[in-house]
Scaffold this motif. Sequence first.
Motif, PDB file in Angstrom:
ATOM      1  N   LEU A  78       0.838  -1.100  -0.015  1.00  0.00           N
ATOM      2  CA  LEU A  78       0.186  -0.063  -0.057  1.00  0.00           C
ATOM      3  C   LEU A  78       0.626   1.291   0.154  1.00  0.00           C
ATOM      4  O   LEU A  78       2.042   1.225   0.539  1.00  0.00           O
ATOM      5  N   THR A  79       0.554   2.292  -0.543  1.00  0.00           N
ATOM      6  CA  THR A  79       0.918   3.457  -0.511  1.00  0.00           C
ATOM      7  C   THR A  79       0.224   4.263   0.577  1.00  0.00           C
ATOM      8  O   THR A  79      -0.926   4.229   0.702  1.00  0.00           O
ATOM      9  N   ILE A  80       0.903   4.845   1.659  1.00  0.00           N
ATOM     10  CA  ILE A  80       0.395   5.314   2.951  1.00  0.00           C
ATOM     11  C   ILE A  80       0.809   6.783   2.791  1.00  0.00           C
ATOM     12  O   ILE A  80       1.888   7.033   3.548  1.00  0.00           O
ATOM     13  N   PRO A  81       0.329   7.880   2.315  1.00  0.00           N
ATOM     14  CA  PRO A  81       0.446   9.012   2.289  1.00  0.00           C
ATOM     15  C   PRO A  81       0.456  10.011   3.622  1.00  0.00           C
ATOM     16  O   PRO A  81      -0.164   9.453   4.639  1.00  0.00           O
ATOM     17  N   LEU A  82       1.278  10.833   4.034  1.00  0.00           N
ATOM     18  CA  LEU A  82       1.223  11.465   4.950  1.00  0.00           C
ATOM     19  C   LEU A  82      -0.072  12.110   5.470  1.00  0.00           C
ATOM     20  O   LEU A  82      -0.507  12.139   6.735  1.00  0.00           O
ATOM     21  N   SER A  83      -0.730  12.495   4.543  1.00  0.00           N
ATOM     22  CA  SER A  83      -2.082  13.167   4.652  1.00  0.00           C
ATOM     23  C   SER A  83      -3.039  12.191   5.183  1.00  0.00           C
ATOM     24  O   SER A  83      -4.004  12.442   6.026  1.00  0.00           O
ATOM     25  N   ARG A 137      -4.685  12.335   8.990  1.00  0.00           N
ATOM     26  CA  ARG A 137      -6.095  12.149   9.151  1.00  0.00           C
ATOM     27  C   ARG A 137      -6.461  10.933  10.201  1.00  0.00           C
ATOM     28  O   ARG A 137      -7.418  11.104  11.170  1.00  0.00           O
ATOM     29  N   LEU A 138      -6.014   9.869  10.155  1.00  0.00           N
ATOM     30  CA  LEU A 138      -6.044   8.745  11.004  1.00  0.00           C
ATOM     31  C   LEU A 138      -5.926   9.156  12.464  1.00  0.00           C
ATOM     32  O   LEU A 138      -6.622   9.051  13.559  1.00  0.00           O
ATOM     33  N   GLY A 173     -10.393   3.887   4.161  1.00  0.00           N
ATOM     34  CA  GLY A 173      -9.817   3.359   3.134  1.00  0.00           C
ATOM     35  C   GLY A 173      -8.431   2.512   3.548  1.00  0.00           C
ATOM     36  O   GLY A 173      -7.733   1.575   2.913  1.00  0.00           O
ATOM     37  N   TYR A 174      -7.916   2.683   4.786  1.00  0.00           N
ATOM     38  CA  TYR A 174      -7.010   2.061   5.169  1.00  0.00           C
ATOM     39  C   TYR A 174      -7.216   0.674   5.829  1.00  0.00           C
ATOM     40  O   TYR A 174      -8.056   0.964   7.003  1.00  0.00           O
ATOM     41  N   PRO A 175      -6.769  -0.428   5.800  1.00  0.00           N
ATOM     42  CA  PRO A 175      -7.727  -1.512   6.003  1.00  0.00           C
ATOM     43  C   PRO A 175      -7.093  -2.320   7.395  1.00  0.00           C
ATOM     44  O   PRO A 175      -7.845  -3.403   7.543  1.00  0.00           O
ATOM     45  N   TRP A 176      -6.236  -1.916   7.954  1.00  0.00           N
ATOM     46  CA  TRP A 176      -5.654  -2.601   9.170  1.00  0.00           C
ATOM     47  C   TRP A 176      -5.386  -1.855  10.423  1.00  0.00           C
ATOM     48  O   TRP A 176      -5.501  -0.587  10.212  1.00  0.00           O
ATOM     49  N   HIS A 177      -5.194  -2.552  11.616  1.00  0.00           N
ATOM     50  CA  HIS A 177      -4.990  -1.771  12.806  1.00  0.00           C
ATOM     51  C   HIS A 177      -3.586  -1.314  12.516  1.00  0.00           C
ATOM     52  O   HIS A 177      -2.771  -1.917  11.888  1.00  0.00           O
ATOM     53  N   TRP A 178      -3.296  -0.412  13.336  1.00  0.00           N
ATOM     54  CA  TRP A 178      -2.008   0.349  13.542  1.00  0.00           C
ATOM     55  C   TRP A 178      -1.571   0.714  14.872  1.00  0.00           C
ATOM     56  O   TRP A 178      -2.265   0.698  15.631  1.00  0.00           O
ATOM     57  N   SER A 179      -0.252   1.276  14.995  1.00  0.00           N
ATOM     58  CA  SER A 179      -0.047   1.476  16.190  1.00  0.00           C
ATOM     59  C   SER A 179       0.598   2.838  16.477  1.00  0.00           C
ATOM     60  O   SER A 179       1.294   3.404  15.690  1.00  0.00           O
ATOM     61  N   ILE A 180       0.481   3.464  17.670  1.00  0.00           N
ATOM     62  CA  ILE A 180       1.420   4.594  18.198  1.00  0.00           C
ATOM     63  C   ILE A 180       2.445   3.969  19.231  1.00  0.00           C
ATOM     64  O   ILE A 180       1.883   3.487  20.287  1.00  0.00           O
TER      65      ILE A 180
END
Length: 304
Positions: free
Chosen positions: A11-16, A20-21, A97-104
Amino acid sequence: MTHTKMHADELTIPLSLVRRLVADQFPRWAHLPLEPVPSAGTDNAMYRLGDEMAVRLPRVPWAAGQVAREQRWLPRLAPHLPLAVPTPLALGRPAYGYPWHWSIYRWLPGENATRAPLADPAQAAIALAGFITALQGIDPTGGPRPGPGNSSRGVPLAARDAQVRAAIAALDGAFDADAVTAAWEAALRVPVWDGPPVWIHGDLQGGNLLVQDGQLCAVIDFGCLGVGDPACDLQVAWNFFAAEARAVFRASLAVDEATWARGRGWALSVGVIAYPYYRESNPVLAGIARHAIQEVLAEERLAR
């Protein structure tokens, strides 16, 4: 920041999108500056959030399961380890549109060991051996085992045979294929691990080590974390260290000859698979793979 795609399904994951997330799910941090972090990592995109946090998002389907693994296990393992490891602070959800969990995570100070020189490689070898010993000493009950949906690290080397042989055929003259094949077949003849499974990082190499003031200070990227054959984590002896520090590393570990030999096989296996795959798209990782192959072949020549 320009990013070269490494995988067909990446996937391309742009800064924008990341901004937003964060703003939507963690509004208390929405005001903080956000910027991409240059990385030779292959599975995740990373952004620095303010001065003290990092956002890490899977960019390929097979990395999606790493999020839950790190969120669950890193807080349990960290208190027992002598080097810093990532601290999860928050778990993000799929959205926009981002399909998965993610972390901080909490930001870890230090520079990647592929760029920052070590003041004393022998001392770093001792420190990393201490980290591995401590990790393997933690109760592995309930830890993720290799298999479908998990990392394949820590499995018997024979389970990687077909993939390694296909990768050897793809080396295209970069290395002596006969010598690589002979070294790999020697590794396959080593007795398999018949002890209880232990915790392994799974991907110990310079790109996953941090250095501060010349000293090894942290181990990052636990996406391959699991329980299995301890030899897997010994691959760092060949993919990161040169011969002198490697000898110090081995002397600092309580491993038998078979485990050490399987570790050499792991270094060769991972290096041979990674080199042709990342040769064009990820020069840093290809360089790590090249170093591993060269060091293993050099040892094989000396052993004759």
